[in-house]
Design a protein around this motif. Sequence first.
Motif, PDB file in Angstrom:
ATOM      1  N   ASN A 161       0.820  -1.208   0.000  1.00  0.00           N
ATOM      2  CA  ASN A 161       0.000   0.000   0.000  1.00  0.00           C
ATOM      3  C   ASN A 161       0.857   1.262   0.000  1.00  0.00           C
ATOM      4  OD1 ASN A 161      -1.544  -2.136   2.085  1.00  0.00           O
ATOM      5  ND2 ASN A 161      -2.797  -1.335   0.419  1.00  0.00           N
ATOM      6  N   LYS A 201      -1.068   3.242   2.645  1.00  0.00           N
ATOM      7  CA  LYS A 201      -0.668   3.243   4.049  1.00  0.00           C
ATOM      8  C   LYS A 201       0.662   3.961   4.259  1.00  0.00           C
ATOM      9  CE  LYS A 201      -4.165   0.654   5.260  1.00  0.00           C
ATOM     10  NZ  LYS A 201      -5.304   1.237   6.002  1.00  0.00           N
ATOM     11  N   TYR A 253      -1.144   7.951   7.688  1.00  0.00           N
ATOM     12  CA  TYR A 253      -0.124   7.365   6.819  1.00  0.00           C
ATOM     13  C   TYR A 253       1.240   7.324   7.507  1.00  0.00           C
ATOM     14  CZ  TYR A 253      -3.546   8.810   3.252  1.00  0.00           C
ATOM     15  OH  TYR A 253      -4.690   9.014   2.523  1.00  0.00           O
ATOM     16  N   ASN A 273      -5.822   2.292  -1.224  1.00  0.00           N
ATOM     17  CA  ASN A 273      -5.749   2.034   0.215  1.00  0.00           C
ATOM     18  C   ASN A 273      -4.334   2.303   0.730  1.00  0.00           C
ATOM     19  OD1 ASN A 273      -6.692   1.314   2.768  1.00  0.00           O
ATOM     20  ND2 ASN A 273      -6.179  -0.852   2.470  1.00  0.00           N
ATOM     21  N   GLU A 275       7.439   2.828  10.803  1.00  0.00           N
ATOM     22  CA  GLU A 275       6.262   2.588  11.631  1.00  0.00           C
ATOM     23  C   GLU A 275       6.552   2.894  13.101  1.00  0.00           C
ATOM     24  OE1 GLU A 275       2.380   1.568  12.801  1.00  0.00           O
ATOM     25  OE2 GLU A 275       3.272   2.211  10.895  1.00  0.00           O
TER      26      GLU A 275
END
Length: 692
Positions: free
Chosen positions: A331, A413, A442, A411, A636
Motif C-alpha cells: 500500500n 498506508k 499514513y 488504500n 512505523e
Amino acid sequence: MEGAQGIDILALNNPQQPIQSGGATILRSDGNILADAFFDNSQLFALNLNDRASNFFSAIAFRVDPRQAVRFDPNPSLESIQANIRDHRNILAVDSRAADVVKTDVKSGNDSGVSLNPSPTGNGSETSHQNGGNPQNPSQPQNSTTTAAASPNPGVDLKTASEVAIQAGLSNLSSLSSVSNPNSLTGTASLSSAVDLLLREGRILEARQTLDLAIVKELDGYLGNVTAPKVGTETIASLTAEQQQLYVKYNQMEERSAQIQTELNALRRTPESQRSAEQVERINKLQAQQIEDSKEFKQFINSPNVASLAKAVSEASLKKLQSDLRAQDRNAVLLYPLIQDDRLELILVTSDAEPIRRTARVSRAELSQAIKEFRNALETVYDPSIDAKRSGQKLYNWLIQPIADELDRVNAKTILYAPYGQLRYVPLAALHNGREWLVQKYRINNITAASLQDFSLQTPTSRSILAGAATQRLSFKIGDRPFSFSGLPFARREVEALTQIIPDSVQLLDADFSPESTQRQLRNHSLVHMATHAVFMPGKPEDSFILFGNGERLTLADVRNWSLKNVDLVVLSACDTAQGETLGNGEEILGFGYLMQQGGARAAIASLWAVDDGGTQALMDIFYTILKRPNMTKAEALRQAQIALITGNYGVLGTEGERIAKNIADRLPVTVTEYLDHPYYWAPFIMIGNGL
C-alpha cells in the motif's frame, strides 16, 4: 574570457539588440558568472574551469542547450524575473541589479523588451485544485476544479523538453551516468522547466523520470560528484538487440567525451599566460573535437530509434519502481511535488497504474508564505492565536487533497515523499485534514530521489546502539558569525535511556563524544544516535555542521568521509534548519540524507528544528521501545511514537508504557507534559531513506 573569482556583466539592453561578438563568447570561471544582459542566443557559452555549466546566473530566464550554449528567453515575464531574483537571493550582485532592471523597465514603459503582462498558453487538461478552503466549511477544500493553465515556460520548447526526456533516460542507463558531461544535461532550472512542459503535454512518465534526475542534479550542484546509479542488468537484458547496440554507442560517446574533458582539465591547470604553443594548439584541437562531438550527439539524440530506446528504459524503470513499492509495502505510493511560478504540480506513482498528475492552483509566492507561516506555527507552542492545524490544513489542501481519491483507491498506508524546494523545511506528517494529522493516517518516509533510494528489504538481525550526547554549553565563531549553544541537560538522560532499552550499546558523553571516537566505532553498531546540536544552513556543505561533545565540529563536507557500512539508522535528534527569516531550497537537508545513505546507512532521522526541555527524550524513548519489537520497521516505529505523543495514550506500549508515562510525569516540567501533543514536540523528526 576567464575570471578566477567570477565574471559580472550588466547591460540594460533588450532582445532586439543583443550583445554580439562576431563569434563565440566563452565565459569561464570557477566563481559565479553573472550576466544580466541579452546575448546573441547561439554564441554565449558559460562554463567553469572544468567546463561544467553550473555556475551561470541571470535575472533573465534562460536554458542551456545540448551544445552548452546559453539561450535567453526572448520575452521573459516580470514574474519569471522576480522568481529568479528569489531563487538567487544569496548572490547579492544579481539580486540588487536585477531589481534595478525591473524598476527601470517599469518606469521606461518596458523599453527593455520585458513583458509585464504574461499571457500563459498551453493545453494542459489535468485536474486543478483551487487554493484555500471552502468558506462555508473550513475543514473541506473547495470543490471547484479548473483546466490547468500553463505558466510561462522560459526558454524551453517541446523539442528541447523531448531531448531532455531522452537524455534523462539515457543518463540513467549510461555506465557513467554523468549529467554534468558536456554532451549531457545541465542546470537544474533547465530540467525543471522541461518537467513543466512534459507535464503539460501529458507525458507524465517522462516528467517523473526527468524530475528525479533534476533532484540528482541539484545534489550534484550542492555536494559535487553525485550521479544516478546505472540501471540494472535486467533492464539491459530486456532491450532488443538494436537497442543494446545503441546503448553501447551511447556509452562510447560518453567515454570519449569524458576522455577529452579530462585532458582539457589537465591542460587548463597551466595558467593561460604560461601555456606553450603545443598546449594551446592541443586545447584548440580538443575544443574543436568537442564541437564536432556535440553535433554528432545531437543527431544521435534526435534519432527515432534513440527515442524508442529511452521510452523502453523509462517503462522498464517504472516497472522496477512499482515492484520496489510493492516489496516495501503493498500500500505504498511515491509522491513528487514540483513548485512552479503559478501552481504546484503533483506526480503520484502507485504500484498498479501509470503515474498520475494533479495540479493545485497556488502561486510560488503564496506557497512560500504558507510554508513560512506553517513552520512558525509548528514552532509556536504557547500562543493560542497561532494555530498549526489551520496552517497545516492549507498545505494539506494543496499537497494531499488533490490526490486523496487516488490514495483511497489504492488504500495507501505509506507515502514515500520526495519534497521539492522549500517544502523540505516542513514535515508532511504535520499536515492536517480538519480531523487528524496526516501521520495518524499514513506512514511518512522522505526520500532524496527514487533513483538514489535503497529499496533493499534486509533488516538487521540484531540491534546495538552507539549513543553520543553533548550536554555542556558551547560557543564559537565560524568566520565572523558567532554561534552559542545552550547545554542539553536532557541529552544525558536521553542516551542513558536508549542504552538501557537497546542492549549491547555504547554511550559517549561530552569530552568522550568526539569525531574521532565516534568514527572509530561507527561500523560496530546498527544504530547511531547523536543527541547534539547540528545546524543545516543553505549555501555550501561547509556551512552546515554537527557539534560534538568535546567542542569539535564536522561539516557536511567532512561527513562525506564517514563509513556507515553496517549502520541501519543514523539519528540526529537536535538539528536545526531554516535559521533566519529567509528560506533556502532545502538542499542542505537533501544533502544530509544523501550523505548518510552514500556512506552506507540505510536511513537517517533528523529534526527540522531543535526541541528543548526533554520533549525529544520522551519521543526517542518511545521510538526505541517500539523499534526493538520483532518485525517492526523504522518508519512505523517513528509513526507510533509520534501518535503516542499526540494522543497521550502510552498504554499501547504495554508494560513499557507505564515506565515511559511515569518518566514523563516525574522528569519533565508541566509546561512540557501538557503540550506534548503539539507538533512542536513530535513533528520535527523526519525519516529519510529506507524506512524498513
